[in-house]
Write a protein that holds these residues in place. Structure first.
Motif: not given
Length: 316
Positions: A9, A13, A203, A205, A207-208, A211, A283, A287, A290, A298, A300
């Motif tokens: 992450g 995070s 992962g 995850d 929130d932007r 973060r 990030m 991605r 993936e 992912w 929360d």
């Protein structure tokens, strides 16, 4: 059941507490995947937070933290060797290895099973690059990467001239090896000689906006906790400013503040922006993993810890 669990992450995070609580729940040991936490006495700036490895008063075994001296240039080749030593030792104890960190290149390299050869310093090349600006070096690097078709070196983390020169050195070595080999063959520097690691990938995850808020709050806290003094002590030990700037982020901007290049306010503003950009690049890398075929589950970041662990165990 997978042989290993990977927790990844972006910065801030909350990866490490998850890995430590998971290790306690399943009898695991944590292997760090952080390119800067390998250095001793670089604690606050790298965010080691070793207290996270205490869960309910019980110490959680961890590996690849505090294994080399500041001023040295630890690299991916060394990390792979150290990772496999730790991985095999943990497996021999019938414990579960838990890889945890945010250095995407390190994580991907060990999961894929890449075995790199060490690239020695190329002094004539370094001499020819001396005095060039970071934009000039970045342009040279981009041209080399395009020529080589390289994707094994972290193009998102060249934030100093020293890092750019080292990346150019590696790309030049790859180009030279291709010149000696049949062009249809994989270059020796990227020969896959070890099997990939069978790992469940989780992962965290976040929130932007959350973060960004956590990054800013954490930066202020670390400065209050003595991060400036930490860097000043490293300089007082005799470590050269350029060697600390090489490590990027906190060590780059704090060194520039201490040596009078930046004011305190300039340092804080530029460092805060740089950490936000770094988290975004992390990030982007995940991605990209993936897209390259990795399955990342992912979860929360705001879930209570017991729910996170329960969710991971369900997936496992």
């Amino acid at each position: 059941m997978k042989k290993m669990i990977t927790i990844l992450g972006p910065t801030a995070s909350g990866k490490t507490p998850v890995a430590a609580h998971l290790a306690k729940a399943i009898g695991g040991e944590v292997i760090s995947a952080d390119s800067r936490q390998v250095y001793r006495r670089m604690d606050i700036g790298t965010g080691k937070d070793l207290k996270d490895y205490q869960v309910d008063g019980e110490p959680i075994p961890y590996h690849l933290i505090d294994i080399c001296e500041p001023g040295t240039k630890y690299n991916l080749f060394q990390y792979q060797q150290d990772f496999f030593d730790a991985y095999q030792a943990i497996r021999s104890r019938e414990a579960v290895p838990i890889l945890c960190g945010g250095t995407g290149l390190y994580i991907e390299a060990v999961l894929k099973g890449y075995q790199l050869s060490p690239v020695p310093q190329n002094q004539p090349l370094r001499d020819s690059l001396e005095g060039k600006s970071l934009p000039e070096l970045t342009q040279i690097l981009q041209e080399l990467k395009a020529k080589n078709g390289s994707n094994m070196h972290n193009k998102t983390d060249v934030d100093s001239c020293q890092r750019a020169i080292r990346a150019i050195e590696i790309e030049t070595a790859i180009a030279d090896s291709r010149g000696r080999e049949n062009s249809n063959l994989e270059p020796p520097l990227l020969r896959t000689t070890v099997p990939p690691i069978d790992s469940l990938i989780i992962g965290i995850d976040i929130d932007r906006e959350l973060r960004r808020e956590k990054i800013t709050r954490r930066l202020k806290t670390r400065l209050d906790e003595g991060m400036v003094d930490e860097v000043r002590h490293l300089l007082d030990e005799g470590i050269q400013p350029d060697d600390l700037i090489y490590y990027g982020l906190e060590y780059k901007f704090l060194t520039e503040y201490i040596t009078g290049v930046l004011t305190y306010d300039e340092m804080f503003e530029r460092l805060e922006i740089a950490i936000h950009q770094f988290a975004k690049r992390q990030m982007t890398w995940f991605r990209g993993m993936e897209r390259r075929g990795f399955t990342i589950h992912w979860i929360d970041a705001t879930m209570p810890m017991d729910e996170k662990i329960e969710k991971i165990l369900e997936i496992w």
